[in-house]
Write an enzyme that holds these catalytic residues in place. Sequence first.
Site, short mmCIF file in Angstrom:
data_model
loop_
_atom_site.label_atom_id
_atom_site.label_comp_id
_atom_site.label_asym_id
_atom_site.label_seq_id
_atom_site.Cartn_x
_atom_site.Cartn_y
_atom_site.Cartn_z
N SER A 209 1.27 -0.97 0.26
CA SER A 209 0.13 -0.04 0.60
C SER A 209 0.59 1.35 0.30
CB SER A 209 -1.20 0.32 0.69
OG SER A 209 -1.82 0.71 1.42
N ARG A 284 -12.99 6.80 8.58
CA ARG A 284 -12.09 5.27 8.75
C ARG A 284 -13.95 3.89 8.48
NH1 ARG A 284 -7.35 2.71 9.31
NH2 ARG A 284 -7.30 0.62 10.43
N ASP A 425 -8.53 -5.88 -5.24
CA ASP A 425 -8.47 -4.62 -5.00
C ASP A 425 -8.94 -3.66 -5.90
OD1 ASP A 425 -7.43 -2.76 -3.94
OD2 ASP A 425 -5.47 -3.17 -3.64
N HIS A 462 -7.79 -4.96 -1.23
CA HIS A 462 -6.58 -4.54 -0.59
C HIS A 462 -5.95 -4.67 1.29
CE1 HIS A 462 -3.69 -0.73 -1.23
NE2 HIS A 462 -4.22 -0.30 0.60
N ASP A 463 -6.94 -5.20 1.37
CA ASP A 463 -6.77 -5.89 2.64
C ASP A 463 -5.36 -7.27 2.26
OD1 ASP A 463 -6.71 -3.61 4.62
OD2 ASP A 463 -8.04 -4.32 5.91
#
Length: 482
Positions: A209, A284, A425, A462-463
Amino acid sequence: MRPLRGLIMPNPGLLRVKRFNSGSSTNPAMMFPCLDKMERVSEGLRTTTVGTQGQNEPVYGKVSSGFEIFKSNRPFYTDYGGVLPNFQIAYETWGTLNENKSNAILIHTGLSASSHAHSTEANQQPGWWEKFIGPNNVCLDTNKWFLICTNVLGGCYGSTGPSSLDPADGLPYATRFPMLSVHDMVRAQKRLIKEHFGIEKLYASLGSSMGGMQSLSYAQQFPNDVNKVVSVSACARSHPSSIATRHAQRQVLMADPNWNRGFYYPTATEPNKIPPHVGMKLAREIATVTYRSGPEWESRFGTERLDDDRSPVLCPDFLIETYLDHQGEKFSLEYDANSFLYISKTMDLFDMSLSHVERSIRRREKAQELYESGKLNKVEDPLVDKDSGKKKHRTTTVEQAYEDLKRGCKPLLNNEVLVVGVKSDGLMPCWQQREIYSLLEGETNPNVTHVELQESESYFGHDTFLLDLEHIGRSIGQFLCK
């Protein structure tokens, strides 16, 4: 944008409910337990000292311990025309540095991570990359490698950031902190690597990232000082979709009136200021949506509600809503809001184009000139070109921009590079990693390796880099050992 005042005023909301539920309404007024909860948090913070109070370690952080500190007392000039008279970097290490200092690997972090990538004797809590590091690990074997991980410049877990004290007046920088670039973060790390550890050449620069951006930046700025480069789920320049998403997060955070344009830190006269926890929570939540994939959301939550037999409410009602609510609430007092804003913007500004690098050098030189003459804080915008007196605006075609980017990536052509992408992602789509591969002439350059995980291999979005030891971790480990 109108401030989200209704979210943080404690008593008036309850009074309004009572007034509008006086018996004359056709239907009862809806209740808002989610807003009531945030109001209770605000009320609790009015009587609790929360924040940094001039310390680099927020008292509300849960992972900000066990690190060591590197201090640099030389001025640090930033890419966007600012200066830090001095700074410090928090770091942690694992493994043993060999005699000729040739086995060091620098691990770069994502936006909100601390230096605590793995548990240590000083901090036995699991790190954010716990299962990727350890003796005989398939990814990072601490029997072979000496691993270094830092909290980035601009962060709030030990490194100098907006919550740190400005030596000019002894008050927190807040939004007087200079705007940073990813390249700035890397140059600060470089001082740690060379001046503290005495390492002339890293075995590898590694990150995912924003960490993947830093890893590429390290090799771009210091191509002869690193052997291998690993960039996972990153890009060579930020793209509009990612910038737009992070913009929305920042706007929501800054709309919290407790943010107060960045000046929310406790002071001697106002020791109980309330941090912008509501804005942080909502920012968040928006970010979390981008970290995972639609198929994973469907598998984990579907469209299930908490209770199908109860009337729907405007507060969290679906399981996915309760998950986002929890993630936002957990983060809202664990990370400094200004650090979040600055580092988020830093990601947006990332660009390895040659013209961008050249402009950055000119800006740093101008900042040094102004600082040494005592004029930096008297210049409204140090980035104005002194010859024209006007800000420059460049209009380029897609082809010209790509060639500019390709020229900027040339320093990496002699490094061994691993580029990893994940098809699920959505934040940094796999075509951005393919672009890196193309910029480094991967089709004809044997030094470049590209791995792309299909959705059948990982649907974590993405994680994935935080979760998939088998595909991500093993690919990294094999690349480092070849």
